[in-house]
Design a protein around this motif. Structure first.
Motif, PDB file in Angstrom:
ATOM      1  N   GLY A  13       0.817  -1.203   0.000  1.00 10.56           N
ATOM      2  CA  GLY A  13       0.000   0.000   0.000  1.00 10.56           C
ATOM      3  C   GLY A  13       0.847   1.247   0.000  1.00 10.56           C
ATOM      4  O   GLY A  13       1.896   1.286   0.621  1.00 10.56           O
ATOM      5  N   LEU A  14       0.398   2.288  -0.698  1.00 11.85           N
ATOM      6  CA  LEU A  14       1.017   3.604  -0.664  1.00 11.85           C
ATOM      7  C   LEU A  14       0.034   4.548  -0.041  1.00 11.85           C
ATOM      8  O   LEU A  14      -1.123   4.565  -0.417  1.00 11.85           O
ATOM      9  CB  LEU A  14       1.346   4.061  -2.091  1.00 11.85           C
ATOM     10  N   PHE A  15       0.469   5.345   0.947  1.00  7.08           N
ATOM     11  CA  PHE A  15      -0.512   6.117   1.673  1.00  7.08           C
ATOM     12  C   PHE A  15       0.128   7.340   2.284  1.00  7.08           C
ATOM     13  O   PHE A  15       1.330   7.445   2.409  1.00  7.08           O
ATOM     14  CB  PHE A  15      -1.148   5.265   2.775  1.00  7.08           C
ATOM     15  N   GLY A  16      -0.727   8.274   2.750  1.00 11.11           N
ATOM     16  CA  GLY A  16      -0.255   9.466   3.447  1.00 11.11           C
ATOM     17  C   GLY A  16      -0.407   9.307   4.930  1.00 11.11           C
ATOM     18  O   GLY A  16      -1.120   8.447   5.408  1.00 11.11           O
ATOM     19  N   PHE A 124      10.411   4.195   1.051  1.00  9.91           N
ATOM     20  CA  PHE A 124       9.993   5.564   1.345  1.00  9.91           C
ATOM     21  C   PHE A 124      10.142   6.438   0.099  1.00  9.91           C
ATOM     22  O   PHE A 124      11.100   6.306  -0.656  1.00  9.91           O
ATOM     23  CB  PHE A 124      10.835   6.151   2.482  1.00  9.91           C
ATOM     24  N   TYR A 125       9.189   7.357  -0.059  1.00  3.46           N
ATOM     25  CA  TYR A 125       9.200   8.276  -1.193  1.00  3.46           C
ATOM     26  C   TYR A 125       8.818   9.674  -0.703  1.00  3.46           C
ATOM     27  O   TYR A 125       7.926   9.824   0.129  1.00  3.46           O
ATOM     28  CB  TYR A 125       8.205   7.845  -2.270  1.00  3.46           C
ATOM     29  N   VAL A 146       5.571   3.084   0.470  1.00  2.00           N
ATOM     30  CA  VAL A 146       4.965   1.930  -0.193  1.00  2.00           C
ATOM     31  C   VAL A 146       5.381   0.716   0.620  1.00  2.00           C
ATOM     32  O   VAL A 146       6.571   0.497   0.858  1.00  2.00           O
ATOM     33  CB  VAL A 146       5.459   1.789  -1.642  1.00  2.00           C
ATOM     34  N   VAL A 147       4.404  -0.060   1.066  1.00  2.00           N
ATOM     35  CA  VAL A 147       4.702  -1.168   1.970  1.00  2.00           C
ATOM     36  C   VAL A 147       4.078  -2.450   1.449  1.00  2.00           C
ATOM     37  O   VAL A 147       3.212  -2.442   0.580  1.00  2.00           O
ATOM     38  CB  VAL A 147       4.179  -0.894   3.398  1.00  2.00           C
TER      39      VAL A 147
END
Length: 534
Positions: A13-16, A124-125, A146-147
């Motif tokens: 998942g990519l998230f804030g 990490f981005y 992104v995990v």
């Protein structure tokens, strides 16, 4: 999250880090669908990316699910400026292609879309935005992750009494390097009065049947005859005693041992003849790890006995033992450990649960730890959770709230305070801190924001706080995060559904309760969240 053929529980998942849940409320101020204006200087104060999931290929079902393209909204929030403000976005192209969110908007609008191909490497981005309005500008950069989440497939415990289920079925997981391969140790609680240490193989193939968890990690020095020698445990009492918080010795220590806390009472019969407190204490234990026949565990701490007019024992709790990861101790040498205890100068008084240091000796040079000496409290106030830095020079600890503390072990009065509330004003109730041994700047812990629980990583070198779980958890849930010793990977406990893998499914409750659109099970299980590719 998608499930294919009831088999896919591995996802990324990519998230804030802002907001709450899979569809959180927006931060106050301008932004969202392009609203703004009001004049004055423009100020970008947040970047928000709604959590999303990237499906990865599976070894089952002919490689399904294949990565899927998905489109997600990326938004800046700002104050001031004019309605016609423009926004220039900067991001790693692997995160996706920037597209207008609607036909009325453009790629330089306050809110855009990211079309993601589903093959973004985990890690990490940084995402940046430059806002411009009437000749005034404002910029902001925020870190996201992104995990990949993975359930550690194994046979879970059978609930022995569904009418009185345990609070947590599985807790306290930790990665343990073993000569025969990596393991995960954890505490299993099939009932409210039976908690023991188990071991499972991580990353077990989903194509294989669940592997039974190993429970015979050590032997207990039983004694069912009265009187018993100090250090032996009545068998019935041992079967109902909690065994918690395992901590394996570091590879460099020179002793392959395991620390843990337990309510096994090494003074059981002696206590029966005296006036005692109602609750059995937690004491510290150590056991030699070995292949073949399990070794005998040894108690390191004991209750304090008063021999005044009425004999009684004072119950002192000893919890969360952790080896100093920098210790090197051969036979006859001391190894430093830390723990939390409410003992103090007056042996018959219970103090706040402070942080303590002690030396663990192998007094007879047989390669097995046997004696705890030089116990010394290094904090005056209570501590809820702690962990060492890899060099043994500092200890990070928590007291709840939104502050992380860093203590100088050589000078315990020198304590640095790090307020993580500056990253999220709603964040508090921090717990279960863990320091990554590969980079002491990476701290993992759980926290509560907007009445939901998440896992976070604080990167001190990058001055960023990143949420690393794409879904939220109910308040009161304990996630027990612990870093892998060499990889950017955190093992933790969560209640994503694993009922499909149980023998016969969960029998209590009937069905799986839903929470925030995600199917959940009543009983949490061991998972990992990966932050780097293997």
């Amino acid at each position: 999250m998608k499930h294919r053929k009831l088999t896919v529980l591995v996802f990324a998942g990519l998230f804030g880090i802002a907001g709450c849940g899979s569809d959180p409320a927006a931060p106050p101020g301008n932004g969202g669908n392009g609203g703004g204006g009001g004049g004055g200087p423009i100020d970008v104060f947040d970047i928000f990316l709604r959590p999303y999931v990237i499906e990865r290929g599976s070894s089952l079902a002919d490689g399904l699910p294949s990565p899927q393209q998905a489109q997600y909204a990326l938004t800046a929030f700002y104050n001031g400026g004019e309605v016609g403000a423009t926004f220039s976005w900067g991001l790693d192209p692997r995160l996706g292609v920037i597209l207008p969110k609607t036909i009325e908007l453009a790629t330089n609008s306050v809110t855009i879309s990211l079309l993601n191909p589903g093959d973004t490497p985990i890690g990490f981005y940084d995402i940046s935005v430059d806002a411009s309005s009437g000749g005034l500008q404002s910029s902001m950069t925020k870190r996201f992750a992104v995990v990949e989440l993975n359930w550690m497939k194994h046979e879970r415990a059978t609930i022995t009494n569904p009418a009185e289920p345990p609070v947590d079925l599985e807790l306290d997981p930790v990665f343990v390097p073993r000569p025969t391969g990596e393991m995960i140790y954890f505490s299993g609680a099939p009932s409210r009065n039976s908690v023991s240490l188990w071991a499972i193989v991580p990353d077990r193939s989903f194509a294989s049947p669940p592997e039974p968890a190993e429970t015979a990690l050590f032997r207990i020095p039983f004694c069912d005859l009265e009187p018993c020698a100090i250090g032996q445990v009545n068998s019935e009492q041992a079967r109902t005693a909690d065994e918690r918080e395992p901590d394996p010795s570091p590879a460099t220590l020179g002793r392959d041992e395991l620390l843990f806390a337990s309510q096994m009472d090494p003074q059981y019969y002696d206590r029966l003849t005296t006036q005692v407190d109602d609750v059995f204490p937690f004491n510290l234990w150590v056991v030699k790890q070995q292949t073949g026949v399990p070794a005998v565990a040894k108690a390191l701490t004991f209750d304090v006995k008063s021999t005044g007019a009425v004999e009684r024992y004072a119950v002192h709790q000893h919890r969360q033992p952790r080896w100093d990861p920098s210790s090197v101790a051969g036979p006859g040498q001391a190894a430093r450990i830390a723990f939390i205890s409410n003992r103090g100068p007056d042996p018959m008084v219970s103090y706040p649960a402070r942080l303590w240091l002690a030396d663990l000796l192998d007094s007879n040079s047989d390669g097995v730890s046997d004696t705890l000496v030089n116990m010394n409290a290094i904090t005056e106030e209570a501590v809820s959770s702690f962990d060492w830095t890899p060099d043994g020079q500092f200890i990070y600890f928590l007291r709840g709230g939104s502050t992380v503390y860093r203590l100088n072990v050589a000078n315990p009065t020198q304590v640095e305070e790090i307020d993580v509330g500056v990253y999220d004003p709603e964040l508090g109730n921090l717990g279960f801190i863990s320091v990554f041994r590969g980079d002491a700047n990476l701290l993992a812990f759980q926290g509560t924001s907007e009445n939901r629980v998440y896992l976070y990583v604080l990167d001190r070198s990058a001055n960023s706080l990143v949420r690393i779980t794409p879904y939220e958890f109910a308040t009161g849930r304990n996630l027990f995060p612990r870093w892998h010793p060499t990889r950017r990977e955190v093992v933790f406990v969560c209640d994503y559904t694993v009922a499909r893998w149980l023998n016969g499914g969960d029998v209590y409750p009937l069905g799986n309760p839903g929470f925030a659109g995600q199917i959940r099970t009543l009983y949490p299980s061991v998972w990992t969240v990966r932050l780097q590719e293997r």
